[in-house]
Each structure stands twice: as structure tokens, then as C-alpha cells.
Design a protein around this motif. Structure first.
Motif, PDB file in Angstrom:
ATOM      1  N   ILE A  26      17.091  -0.379  11.310  1.00 56.95           N
ATOM      2  CA  ILE A  26      16.710   0.813  10.557  1.00 56.95           C
ATOM      3  C   ILE A  26      17.013   0.569   9.083  1.00 56.95           C
ATOM      4  N   ASN A  27      16.011   0.769   8.241  1.00 56.21           N
ATOM      5  CA  ASN A  27      16.190   0.519   6.810  1.00 56.21           C
ATOM      6  C   ASN A  27      16.759   1.728   6.065  1.00 56.21           C
ATOM      7  N   LEU A  28      16.329   2.932   6.450  1.00 53.25           N
ATOM      8  CA  LEU A  28      16.733   4.138   5.727  1.00 53.25           C
ATOM      9  C   LEU A  28      17.039   5.250   6.707  1.00 53.25           C
ATOM     10  N   GLN A  29      18.249   5.802   6.631  1.00 55.97           N
ATOM     11  CA  GLN A  29      18.610   6.980   7.431  1.00 55.97           C
ATOM     12  C   GLN A  29      18.763   8.175   6.509  1.00 55.97           C
ATOM     13  N   LEU A  30      18.116   9.288   6.876  1.00 56.24           N
ATOM     14  CA  LEU A  30      18.222  10.530   6.119  1.00 56.24           C
ATOM     15  C   LEU A  30      18.934  11.566   6.975  1.00 56.24           C
ATOM     16  N   SER A  31      19.980  12.169   6.410  1.00 49.84           N
ATOM     17  CA  SER A  31      20.815  13.118   7.148  1.00 49.84           C
ATOM     18  C   SER A  31      21.153  14.321   6.285  1.00 49.84           C
ATOM     19  N   GLY A  32      21.749  15.316   6.924  1.00 49.51           N
ATOM     20  CA  GLY A  32      22.243  16.508   6.235  1.00 49.51           C
ATOM     21  C   GLY A  32      23.600  16.876   6.800  1.00 49.51           C
ATOM     22  N   HIS A  33      23.714  18.121   7.312  1.00 50.63           N
ATOM     23  CA  HIS A  33      24.858  18.572   8.102  1.00 50.63           C
ATOM     24  C   HIS A  33      26.114  18.884   7.294  1.00 50.63           C
ATOM     25  N   LEU A  40      21.792   4.838   3.679  1.00 46.24           N
ATOM     26  CA  LEU A  40      21.983   6.214   4.150  1.00 46.24           C
ATOM     27  C   LEU A  40      21.947   7.167   2.970  1.00 46.24           C
ATOM     28  N   TYR A  41      21.179   8.256   3.127  1.00 43.83           N
ATOM     29  CA  TYR A  41      21.255   9.334   2.137  1.00 43.83           C
ATOM     30  C   TYR A  41      21.637  10.626   2.851  1.00 43.83           C
ATOM     31  N   VAL A  42      22.676  11.289   2.323  1.00 45.68           N
ATOM     32  CA  VAL A  42      23.168  12.546   2.883  1.00 45.68           C
ATOM     33  C   VAL A  42      22.836  13.674   1.907  1.00 45.68           C
ATOM     34  N   ASN A  43      21.925  14.523   2.319  1.00 44.04           N
ATOM     35  CA  ASN A  43      21.481  15.650   1.512  1.00 44.04           C
ATOM     36  C   ASN A  43      22.490  16.798   1.596  1.00 44.04           C
ATOM     37  N   ARG A  44      22.754  17.468   0.472  1.00 42.82           N
ATOM     38  CA  ARG A  44      23.743  18.547   0.435  1.00 42.82           C
ATOM     39  C   ARG A  44      23.251  19.831   1.085  1.00 42.82           C
ATOM     40  N   GLY A  45      21.960  19.898   1.399  1.00 40.63           N
ATOM     41  CA  GLY A  45      21.433  21.094   2.035  1.00 40.63           C
ATOM     42  C   GLY A  45      21.210  22.230   1.060  1.00 40.63           C
ATOM     43  N   LEU A  46      20.772  23.370   1.582  1.00 36.91           N
ATOM     44  CA  LEU A  46      20.371  24.498   0.749  1.00 36.91           C
ATOM     45  C   LEU A  46      21.162  25.770   1.018  1.00 36.91           C
ATOM     46  N   GLY A  47      21.512  26.027   2.260  1.00 40.12           N
ATOM     47  CA  GLY A  47      22.217  27.257   2.599  1.00 40.12           C
ATOM     48  C   GLY A  47      23.710  27.054   2.747  1.00 40.12           C
ATOM     49  N   SER A  69       0.809  -1.217   0.000  1.00 40.46           N
ATOM     50  CA  SER A  69       0.000   0.000   0.000  1.00 40.46           C
ATOM     51  C   SER A  69       0.842   1.267   0.000  1.00 40.46           C
ATOM     52  N   PHE A  70       2.134   1.153   0.345  1.00 46.70           N
ATOM     53  CA  PHE A  70       3.041   2.302   0.335  1.00 46.70           C
ATOM     54  C   PHE A  70       3.849   2.381  -0.965  1.00 46.70           C
ATOM     55  N   HIS A  71       3.566   1.494  -1.899  1.00 44.58           N
ATOM     56  CA  HIS A  71       4.239   1.525  -3.197  1.00 44.58           C
ATOM     57  C   HIS A  71       3.944   2.864  -3.888  1.00 44.58           C
ATOM     58  N   GLU A  72       4.988   3.533  -4.349  1.00 42.78           N
ATOM     59  CA  GLU A  72       4.911   4.841  -5.024  1.00 42.78           C
ATOM     60  C   GLU A  72       4.655   6.008  -4.073  1.00 42.78           C
ATOM     61  N   VAL A  73       4.743   5.787  -2.769  1.00 44.81           N
ATOM     62  CA  VAL A  73       4.674   6.921  -1.845  1.00 44.81           C
ATOM     63  C   VAL A  73       5.922   7.783  -2.025  1.00 44.81           C
ATOM     64  N   LYS A  74       5.733   9.103  -2.055  1.00 45.01           N
ATOM     65  CA  LYS A  74       6.830  10.040  -2.308  1.00 45.01           C
ATOM     66  C   LYS A  74       7.161  10.824  -1.040  1.00 45.01           C
ATOM     67  N   ILE A  75       8.449  10.905  -0.758  1.00 42.36           N
ATOM     68  CA  ILE A  75       8.951  11.640   0.402  1.00 42.36           C
ATOM     69  C   ILE A  75       9.955  12.680  -0.079  1.00 42.36           C
ATOM     70  N   VAL A  76       9.794  13.913   0.343  1.00 42.80           N
ATOM     71  CA  VAL A  76      10.746  14.974   0.001  1.00 42.80           C
ATOM     72  C   VAL A  76      11.563  15.315   1.245  1.00 42.80           C
ATOM     73  N   GLN A  77      12.877  15.342   1.069  1.00 44.39           N
ATOM     74  CA  GLN A  77      13.790  15.780   2.133  1.00 44.39           C
ATOM     75  C   GLN A  77      14.407  17.118   1.742  1.00 44.39           C
ATOM     76  N   PHE A  78      14.374  18.074   2.684  1.00 46.01           N
ATOM     77  CA  PHE A  78      15.182  19.278   2.521  1.00 46.01           C
ATOM     78  C   PHE A  78      15.934  19.499   3.827  1.00 46.01           C
ATOM     79  N   SER A  79      17.018  20.245   3.776  1.00 45.72           N
ATOM     80  CA  SER A  79      17.921  20.287   4.919  1.00 45.72           C
ATOM     81  C   SER A  79      18.782  21.538   4.896  1.00 45.72           C
ATOM     82  N   ASP A  80      19.264  21.922   6.068  1.00 45.50           N
ATOM     83  CA  ASP A  80      20.324  22.921   6.202  1.00 45.50           C
ATOM     84  C   ASP A  80      20.056  24.195   5.403  1.00 45.50           C
ATOM     85  N   THR A  81      18.913  24.809   5.674  1.00 47.47           N
ATOM     86  CA  THR A  81      18.617  26.076   4.995  1.00 47.47           C
ATOM     87  C   THR A  81      19.515  27.203   5.505  1.00 47.47           C
TER      88      THR A  81
END
Length: 288
Positions: free
Chosen positions: A217-224, A259-266, A54-66
Motif C-alpha cells: 500500500i502506497n498511501l493510507q488515508l485515515s481520520g478518527h 500515512l495521512y491523518v485528517n483532523r476531521g470536521l466535527g 496519466s494520473f499526474h496532477e489528479v486531485k483527491i479531496v479527503q474529508f472525515s469525522d463530520t
């Protein structure tokens, strides 16, 4: 003075040399005025046998470090908000460092109306970063998020079910307090999560994955890390902050944890970005 290795010396010397050369051919202007105002949308597919059908095709947006400041402005933030909404996510996560210096920022009243505009039927979630606690910002940050209808996960776990739930399926999302200035509590946060349920952990510092993989834990989302913020060809990032020295950009597999490490925005410390374009990440869940 602490000694440095020959490799560290060469890396620093070459970085300074290439940065100086880049400045003579417009590199300085690009790094200060152009790249920090760019915005990339990175798309990732997360496929796992524990993701319910039932969660197939669920979309998640990550934003970080503004790091909202004079260098990442409210006008730039408006563009980010509009871009996130255009992706029509089911869930939105923010992985810390909203304001660069919370106790000195003069546009706090403009943040809440923007964050409230974000739409996500499965919820909006956030965690503390080190800058959110710094500058007497702990309460400021919490109040902003509460007024913006974000769930602030501080050593807390939530069970996510679909609005039109018919089969009782669910996933977990959890958040750990900041490693540098907070009070992270791994056992209290994660001990009650069922091992056979798909789980997402938000933690600001990416190197925390070395502790995360001890849990289910299956998925870790980070920034920094800001993706290094300033990188040079053949050399890479000139500097990454503590707890972002091993993993600082993109997708990694660490044991059973993705693990996914987001590059951030600011930006922070210096208002430049070079070869580290500001980023929003769109994840699409796929059930096996």
C-alpha cells in the motif's frame, strides 16, 4: 483503579491547570464557539514512481469525522460541501464517522441532497468509522451513502481508470471495515492488488498502518483522531482514542506506506476544539 505513570499524572494535571487558565482569558469561548467553526484546507503533494503519467496532477479531496449533531450542524456541513466542490477534485474520499449518534439524529433526510451535490468524475468513496456502526447506524449509514452516489468500500478494492483512458493505466483504491466495531479483513481486501500499481487505502483508524505496511500500500488515508481535538502548547493532545495513539495528525512515513491523518470536521464527547482546527485535505498526485 488502574495505576498511572508520573508522566501521565503531570500531563493531566498541567492540562487541567492550563485549561482553567485559558478559560479565564476567553479560551473557553474560543474552544467552543470559534475554532470548531473554522475550516482549514491542507494541501499535500504525493509523488511516487508508481503513479502513472496519466494520473499526474489528479486531485483527491479527503474529508472525515463530520459527527453531524447539534454541535456540527447541517449549515456547517453545507459550507464544507461548497468548499470541496470549489477545489474541483477528480476524486473525493470520506474516511468515516458521518453522524455522531445515527439512531438519534433528526436531520437524516437533509444529508443525502448535500452529499449528492459533491462532484468528482473519478468517483466518491467512503468507509465505515466506529460511529457509523455504533448507535444501530450500520444500515442507516449504508443507505445514506448509496443514495448519495458514494461507493462504500467495506473490505473492498476498486480499480480506478481515467474517463479518457488511452494507455490502460490505473490505480487502486481500497477500504477496510472499521477496526473497533466492524469486521476488517485485510487479506481478502488487499491480496489481489498488483504490487506495481499505485494503491490508496482508506481505513478509519490511523494506527492500522502498522498492519497496512505488511502489504503493498502506497498511501493510507485515515481520520478518527480529530487531531487530538484539544491540544495544549508544549503538551500536545490531552487524549486520542484507541487506534489513534501512535499517529494522530498529519503526514507520516511508515515503512513503504505514506500515512495521512485528517483532523476531521466535527467533535465528539465534548463540543470543543483547541489548536486542532477542522480540516479538509487536498492531495495532488505527481508522477515521477
Amino acid at each position: 483503579m488502574k495505576g498511572i505513570s508520573r508522566r501521565q499524572f503531570l500531563k493531566g494535571f498541567l492540562g487541567l491547570l492550563l485549561t482553567s487558565i485559558g478559560g479565564t482569558v476567553g479560551g473557553y469561548s474560543y474552544a467552543k464557539y470559534i475554532e470548531p467553526r473554522r475550516l482549514a484546507i491542507s494541501k499535500q503533494t504525493i509523488e511516487h514512481e508508481q503513479i502513472p503519467a496519466s494520473f499526474h496532477e489528479v486531485k483527491i479531496v479527503q474529508f472525515s469525522d463530520t459527527h453531524l449533531s447539534d454541535f456540527f450542524t447541517i449549515e456547517q456541513f453545507k459550507k464544507v460541501i461548497d468548499t470541496i466542490n470549489s477545489l474541483k477534485p477528480h476524486m473525493i474520499v470520506f474516511t468515516g464517522d458521518l453522524i455522531d449518534e445515527p439512531n438519534r439524529y433528526s436531520h437524516i433526510n437533509e444529508i443525502v441532497p448535500l452529499l449528492k451535490k459533491l462532484n468528482a468524475p473519478l468517483g466518491k468513496f467512503a468507509i465505515y468509522g466506529n460511529h457509523d456502526h455504533g448507535g444501530y447506524g450500520t444500515d442507516i449509514y449504508r443507505n445514506i451513502l448509496e443514495l448519495s452516489n458514494f461507493h462504500l468500500l467495506r473490505n473492498e478494492t476498486k480499480k480506478i481508470t481515467l474517463i479518457d483512458d488511452t494507455d490502460g493505466s490505473y490505480i487502486y483504491i481500497a477500504g477496510i471495515d472499521d477496526l473497533m466495531l466492524g469486521r476488517p479483513n485485510w487479506n481478502e481486501t488487499l491480496q489481489n492488488m498488483e504490487e506495481n500499481a499505485f494503491s490508496i487505502l482508506l481505513v478509519h483508524e490511523p494506527d492500522a498502518v502498522n498492519r497496512t505496511q505488511q502489504f503493498s500500500i502506497n498511501l493510507q488515508l485515515s481520520g478518527h483522531s480529530h487531531g487530538g481535538q484539544i491540544k495544549l502548547p508544549f503538551i500536545g493532545a490531552l487524549y486520542t482514542p484507541p487506534f489513534a495513539e501512535q499517529y494522530y495528525e498529519g503526514l507520516y512515513q511508515v515503512g513503504k506506506t505514506t500515512l495521512y491523518v485528517n483532523r476531521g470536521l466535527g467533535t465528539t464527547r465534548v463540543p470543543y476544539r483547541f489548536l486542532s482546527v477542522p480540516e479538509i485535505t487536498l492531495f495532488t498526485l505527481k508522477s515521477k
